[in-house]
Design an enzyme around this catalytic site. Structure first.
Site, PDB file in Angstrom:
ATOM      1  N   SER A 130      32.142  58.563  53.637  1.00 39.90           N
ATOM      2  CA  SER A 130      31.331  58.508  52.462  1.00 39.90           C
ATOM      3  C   SER A 130      30.035  59.360  52.342  1.00 39.90           C
ATOM      4  CB  SER A 130      31.057  57.011  52.184  1.00 39.90           C
ATOM      5  OG  SER A 130      32.092  56.170  52.142  1.00 39.90           O
ATOM      6  N   GLU A 131      29.961  59.810  51.220  1.00 39.74           N
ATOM      7  CA  GLU A 131      28.708  60.800  50.715  1.00 39.74           C
ATOM      8  C   GLU A 131      28.116  60.014  49.508  1.00 39.74           C
ATOM      9  OE1 GLU A 131      29.622  64.629  50.737  1.00 39.74           O
ATOM     10  OE2 GLU A 131      30.242  64.752  52.923  1.00 39.74           O
ATOM     11  N   PRO A 132      26.817  60.298  49.225  1.00 40.26           N
ATOM     12  CA  PRO A 132      26.100  59.996  48.004  1.00 40.26           C
ATOM     13  C   PRO A 132      26.800  60.184  46.757  1.00 40.26           C
ATOM     14  CG  PRO A 132      24.441  61.050  49.625  1.00 40.26           C
ATOM     15  CD  PRO A 132      25.902  61.230  50.196  1.00 40.26           C
ATOM     16  N   GLY A 135      32.337  58.546  47.049  1.00 41.33           N
ATOM     17  CA  GLY A 135      32.693  57.259  47.530  1.00 41.33           C
ATOM     18  C   GLY A 135      34.267  56.900  47.469  1.00 41.33           C
ATOM     19  N   THR A 164      28.902  52.708  58.853  1.00 46.27           N
ATOM     20  CA  THR A 164      28.597  51.347  59.741  1.00 46.27           C
ATOM     21  C   THR A 164      28.585  52.273  61.345  1.00 46.27           C
ATOM     22  OG1 THR A 164      30.227  50.315  58.243  1.00 46.27           O
ATOM     23  CG2 THR A 164      29.827  49.362  60.715  1.00 46.27           C
ATOM     24  N   ARG A 290      31.059  13.569  51.786  1.00 52.80           N
ATOM     25  CA  ARG A 290      29.918  13.884  50.558  1.00 52.80           C
ATOM     26  C   ARG A 290      30.396  12.608  49.657  1.00 52.80           C
ATOM     27  NH1 ARG A 290      24.745  14.131  48.894  1.00 52.80           N
ATOM     28  NH2 ARG A 290      24.646  14.801  46.998  1.00 52.80           N
ATOM     29  N   GLU A 386      36.273  50.169  52.333  1.00 55.05           N
ATOM     30  CA  GLU A 386      37.557  50.818  52.640  1.00 55.05           C
ATOM     31  C   GLU A 386      38.368  50.614  51.554  1.00 55.05           C
ATOM     32  OE1 GLU A 386      39.385  50.423  55.987  1.00 55.05           O
ATOM     33  OE2 GLU A 386      37.468  50.717  57.070  1.00 55.05           O
ATOM     34  N   GLY A 387      37.787  50.951  50.355  1.00 52.37           N
ATOM     35  CA  GLY A 387      38.628  51.148  49.113  1.00 52.37           C
ATOM     36  C   GLY A 387      38.281  49.597  48.258  1.00 52.37           C
ATOM     37  N   SER A 389      38.499  47.159  44.966  1.00 52.81           N
ATOM     38  CA  SER A 389      39.677  46.391  44.573  1.00 52.81           C
ATOM     39  C   SER A 389      40.404  47.262  43.717  1.00 52.81           C
ATOM     40  CB  SER A 389      39.108  45.078  43.850  1.00 52.81           C
ATOM     41  OG  SER A 389      38.974  44.220  44.954  1.00 52.81           O
TER      42      SER A 389
END
Ligand SMILES: Cc1cc2nc3c(=O)[nH]c(=O)nc-3n(C[C@H](O)[C@H](O)[C@H](O)COP(=O)(O)OP(=O)(O)OC[C@H]3O[C@@H](n4cnc5c(N)ncnc54)[C@H](O)[C@@H]3O)c2cc1C
Length: 406
Positions: A130-132, A135, A164, A290, A386-387, A389
């Site tokens: 990825s780059e600015p 994406g 990452t 609860r 990772e792509g 939706s």
């Protein structure tokens, strides 16, 4: 071809139980601290390395398991422990998969072990695509790789973002364009060896979730690497570029980054399932204990039905992930984009389930006294990286329709 089975068998179940122990005993107690610190949890990675969970051998064993479900089982269990720590532990595998998918046997043998280091000297690796301005649109990459024939070296220039482990990795795998006129088909992947001058970390990002995982820009300023660092080798690249220039379809329109993403989508879906299962378990437990209006809140259909939907979606997502993983392990083509389907549904499920879990926990769900708010924050990345939706839907829609849907 191995028969598809929902019984992973005794070996896989033993691995699952072993990972579950690590997730419960080591990851869970450390999760909140590293989320707050927002730093790479080196001691946790080291502990994983010492017992063999952070190692090339372990992932290779799971990756080549004929059942196909070795990797999804491992991912689900680790991310059930904690997603931020989980990504800190498995982030290296994205770069490793890039080398496995695109590299020669020699390159795999040289670089994959260096990505993990040793238990006494652990290392991590980064995959930088990825780059600015690139994406979802991977074809728009601007990072250039130019071949210096006299020295048999490649020279890389550009800025990568959201990587990452970017900048803290020993080995960086960088996707760059060799021939910008060819778009995605003019790209190739390169290994940047440890300590190469010209590679530096840019901004480190502060994030909404998975905060124990390091995400940063990577700046490549005149980075010179040996010719042997081009994954797949120059001959193969030259052939591929020649085919692309002729406009033939033999290369299938695939590019280096996409080959990596396709192989890793079901595994990423399995991570999302781990988060969802963890949040569902907390919510189920809470709903049973609860008490409001003199009875446990699960006694209300309104709450019980929420839990029924959560569990149904988790199990459906796991079936999609296991199917895609089995298909990949048995060389079945993803004719209906089954890998994308699994990642899409699992990512959406994690967001849905963690939001429902927060609702079931009421005020407690909104505080850091309980882990579901962290799980909710962590789940949000699963419809983005990772792509996204939307991109998964695009891939599925194109695959099932055969139309160039935009
Ligand atoms: C924590 C984190 C870790 C990451 N790790 C890595 C890594 O290790 N390596 C790496 O290379 N990258 C990594 N990424 C980058 C990630 O893969 C991208 O953020 C992602 O691909 C989306 O790209 P973008 O952010 O530029 O969004 P954009 O592409 O700008 O999309 C913005 C919005 O527009 C929508 N959109 C775009 N195009 C279309 C279309 N054609 N049709 C419909 N909707 C569309 C998207 O779905 C999205 O909702 C990471 C990102 C994060 C946040």
């Amino acid at each position: 071809m191995s028969t598809f089975s929902l019984d992973p068998g005794p070996d896989q179940l033993a691995v699952r139980d072993w990972l579950h122990g690590f997730a419960a005993d080591v990851m869970r107690p450390a999760a909140a601290e590293w989320d707050e610190r927002e730093e790479t949890p080196w001691p946790v990675i080291q502990e994983a390395a010492k017992i063999g969970i952070y190692s090339l051998d372990f992932y290779a064993q799971q990756y080549f398991d004929p059942s196909g479900v070795g990797i999804p089982i491992a991912m689900e269990e680790l991310f059930w422990g904690d997603a931020g720590l989980g990504l800190a532990i498995v982030g290296t595998t994205l770069a490793a998969v890039a080398v496995l998918a695109n590299g020669t046997d020699e390159q795999i043998g040289t670089w994959a072990p260096q990505m993990f280091g040793t238990p006494d000297d652990v290392k991590v690796a980064a995959f930088c695509s990825s780059e600015p301005d690139a994406g979802s649109d991977v074809s728009a990459l601007r990072t250039r790789a130019v071949y210096d024939e006299a020295k048999d070296e490649w020279v890389l220039n550009g800025t990568k973002t959201w990587a990452t482990n970017g900048g803290i990795a020993a080995v960086h795998v960088v996707v760059a364009t060799v021939d910008p006129a060819l778009g995605a088909r003019g790209q190739a992947s390169f290994v940047v060896p440890p300590g190469t001058p010209g590679l530096s970390q840019g901004q480190k990002f502060k994030k909404h979730g998975i905060r124990a995982s390091h995400t940063a820009e990577v700046v490549l300023d005149g980075v010179r690497i040996p010719g042997s660092c081009l994954l797949g080798g120059k001959e193969k690249l030259d052939e591929r570029l020649a085919r692309a220039r002729e406009g033939t379809k033999r290369s299938g329109g695939k590019n280096a980054a996409m080959a990596t993403f396709e192989a890793s989508r079901p595994a990423v879906g399995a991570q999302a399932i781990g988060i969802a299962r963890a949040a569902y378990e907390v919510a189920l437990d809470y709903a049973k204990t609860r008490v409001q209006f003199g009875r446990p809140i699960i006694d209300n259909q309104g709450v019980a039905f929420q839990l029924a939907d959560m569990k149904t979606r988790i199990d459906a997502a796991r079936l999609l992930v296991w199917r895609a993983s089995w298909m990949a392990a048995n060389n079945q083509p993803f004719t209906s984009a089954e890998g994308s389907m699994s990642k899409l549904y699992a990512g959406e499920t994690a967001k849905f389930v963690t939001a429902q879990a927060m609702q079931i926990l009421g005020g407690n769900g909104f505080t850091r006294e309980y882990p579901v708010e962290r799980m909710h924050r962590d789940s949000a990345i699963y419809t983005i990286f990772e792509g996204t939706s939307e991109i998964q839907r695009l891939v599925i829609a194109r695959a099932v329709s055969g139309m160039p849907i935009r």
